[in-house]
Design a protein around this motif. Structure first.
Motif, PDB file in Angstrom:
ATOM      1  N   TYR A  24     158.462 124.349  79.141  1.00  0.00           N
ATOM      2  CA  TYR A  24     159.388 123.736  78.249  1.00  0.00           C
ATOM      3  C   TYR A  24     160.282 122.889  79.242  1.00  0.00           C
ATOM      4  O   TYR A  24     160.516 121.745  78.789  1.00  0.00           O
ATOM      5  CB  TYR A  24     160.207 124.784  77.418  1.00  0.00           C
ATOM      6  CG  TYR A  24     161.186 124.128  76.890  1.00  0.00           C
ATOM      7  CD1 TYR A  24     161.302 123.904  75.822  1.00  0.00           C
ATOM      8  CD2 TYR A  24     162.469 124.025  76.895  1.00  0.00           C
ATOM      9  CE1 TYR A  24     161.991 123.329  75.099  1.00  0.00           C
ATOM     10  CE2 TYR A  24     163.567 123.710  76.152  1.00  0.00           C
ATOM     11  CZ  TYR A  24     163.418 123.140  75.748  1.00  0.00           C
ATOM     12  OH  TYR A  24     164.542 123.173  74.551  1.00  0.00           O
ATOM     13  N   ILE A  90     158.797 132.865  72.094  1.00  0.00           N
ATOM     14  CA  ILE A  90     159.847 132.569  73.006  1.00  0.00           C
ATOM     15  C   ILE A  90     159.552 130.978  72.911  1.00  0.00           C
ATOM     16  O   ILE A  90     159.691 130.064  72.743  1.00  0.00           O
ATOM     17  CB  ILE A  90     160.254 132.870  73.788  1.00  0.00           C
ATOM     18  CG1 ILE A  90     160.248 134.589  73.073  1.00  0.00           C
ATOM     19  CG2 ILE A  90     161.748 132.704  74.409  1.00  0.00           C
ATOM     20  CD1 ILE A  90     161.016 135.065  71.974  1.00  0.00           C
ATOM     21  N   PHE A  91     159.217 131.237  74.090  1.00  0.00           N
ATOM     22  CA  PHE A  91     158.951 128.900  74.093  1.00  0.00           C
ATOM     23  C   PHE A  91     157.697 128.797  73.820  1.00  0.00           C
ATOM     24  O   PHE A  91     156.472 128.378  74.843  1.00  0.00           O
ATOM     25  CB  PHE A  91     159.415 129.214  75.967  1.00  0.00           C
ATOM     26  CG  PHE A  91     160.609 128.955  76.315  1.00  0.00           C
ATOM     27  CD1 PHE A  91     161.321 127.881  75.667  1.00  0.00           C
ATOM     28  CD2 PHE A  91     161.440 130.434  76.809  1.00  0.00           C
ATOM     29  CE1 PHE A  91     162.594 127.665  76.226  1.00  0.00           C
ATOM     30  CE2 PHE A  91     162.495 129.538  76.660  1.00  0.00           C
ATOM     31  CZ  PHE A  91     163.407 128.266  76.824  1.00  0.00           C
ATOM     32  N   LYS A 117     166.784 130.044  72.854  1.00  0.00           N
ATOM     33  CA  LYS A 117     165.449 131.227  73.202  1.00  0.00           C
ATOM     34  C   LYS A 117     165.050 131.873  73.979  1.00  0.00           C
ATOM     35  O   LYS A 117     164.893 133.044  74.641  1.00  0.00           O
ATOM     36  CB  LYS A 117     164.434 129.831  73.368  1.00  0.00           C
ATOM     37  CG  LYS A 117     163.998 129.320  72.126  1.00  0.00           C
ATOM     38  CD  LYS A 117     163.758 129.816  71.023  1.00  0.00           C
ATOM     39  CE  LYS A 117     163.996 129.167  70.088  1.00  0.00           C
ATOM     40  NZ  LYS A 117     162.689 130.245  68.596  1.00  0.00           N
ATOM     41  N   ASP A 120     166.745 135.193  72.363  1.00  0.00           N
ATOM     42  CA  ASP A 120     165.788 135.216  71.905  1.00  0.00           C
ATOM     43  C   ASP A 120     164.645 135.982  72.487  1.00  0.00           C
ATOM     44  O   ASP A 120     164.287 137.619  72.613  1.00  0.00           O
ATOM     45  CB  ASP A 120     164.585 134.479  71.263  1.00  0.00           C
ATOM     46  CG  ASP A 120     165.008 133.140  69.838  1.00  0.00           C
ATOM     47  OD1 ASP A 120     166.432 134.053  69.381  1.00  0.00           O
ATOM     48  OD2 ASP A 120     165.688 132.369  68.974  1.00  0.00           O
ATOM     49  N   THR A 121     164.499 135.651  74.093  1.00  0.00           N
ATOM     50  CA  THR A 121     164.074 136.216  74.681  1.00  0.00           C
ATOM     51  C   THR A 121     164.728 137.302  75.225  1.00  0.00           C
ATOM     52  O   THR A 121     163.529 138.341  75.872  1.00  0.00           O
ATOM     53  CB  THR A 121     163.993 135.452  76.336  1.00  0.00           C
ATOM     54  OG1 THR A 121     163.322 134.379  75.932  1.00  0.00           O
ATOM     55  CG2 THR A 121     162.966 135.997  77.469  1.00  0.00           C
TER      56      THR A 121
END
Length: 165
Positions: A24, A90-91, A117, A120-121
């Motif tokens: 990313y 996630i990514f 993100k 979220d991780t």
């Protein structure tokens, strides 16, 4: 019967998540036109790669007991499932890594998405932490969570700089 993962499986997932995050950030470095952004994202990608390397090292050093299966998995479906979660959650880098931000890929938008993100991780690892017993490496999962928290802090600092310009 509740599903329980061992430290070996958790580290496989952590490594994949970090690889996806590096992809990313490499893509962001190529796409963003903002002073200093390219270097910033290349540094983040490098940090993710070091993060993945750190997890790989911790993974390599877990004991045989920590590698023990917590559930019968004759077809390696648990590992495949964890791989799919890491890829899709996630990514997600299955298509275009920047496609998911939904707006123009500006430095600020990519930073905002990355902060989201990374949070979220942390949530993902916190949830998985509940599935790992103390004897199977719960303390190692805690280390992963701490690393991710430092990542959020770094990204938030950069976002705050951009917002004050």
């Amino acid at each position: 019967m509740p599903v329980r993962f061992n430290a070996d499986e958790i580290f496989q997932m952590a490594e994949r998540l970090e690889q996806n995050a590096a992809t990313y950030y490499h893509t962001a470095a190529e796409k963003v036109n903002y002073p200093g952004a390219r270097q910033m994202f290349l540094e983040l990608a490098s940090w993710e790669e070091k993060h993945e390397s750190n997890f790989a090292s911790m993974h390599k050093n877990i004991s045989d007991k920590e590698r023990e299966e917590m559930a019968f998995d004759p077809y390696d479906e648990t590992a495949q499932y964890l791989q799919a979660l890491a890829d899709e959650s996630i990514f997600d880098t299955s298509d275009s890594p920047l496609e998911n931000i939904g707006t123009e890929p500006t430095f600020e938008n990519i930073l905002r998405f990355a902060v989201s993100k990374e949070k979220d991780t942390i949530n993902f690892y916190t949830g998985l932490r509940q599935l790992v017993s103390a004897g199977s490496g719960k303390n190692k999962v805690d280390e992963i969570i701490q690393e991710e928290m430092r990542h959020v802090s770094l990204l938030t600092q950069e976002l705050n700089k951009v917002k004050t310009e």
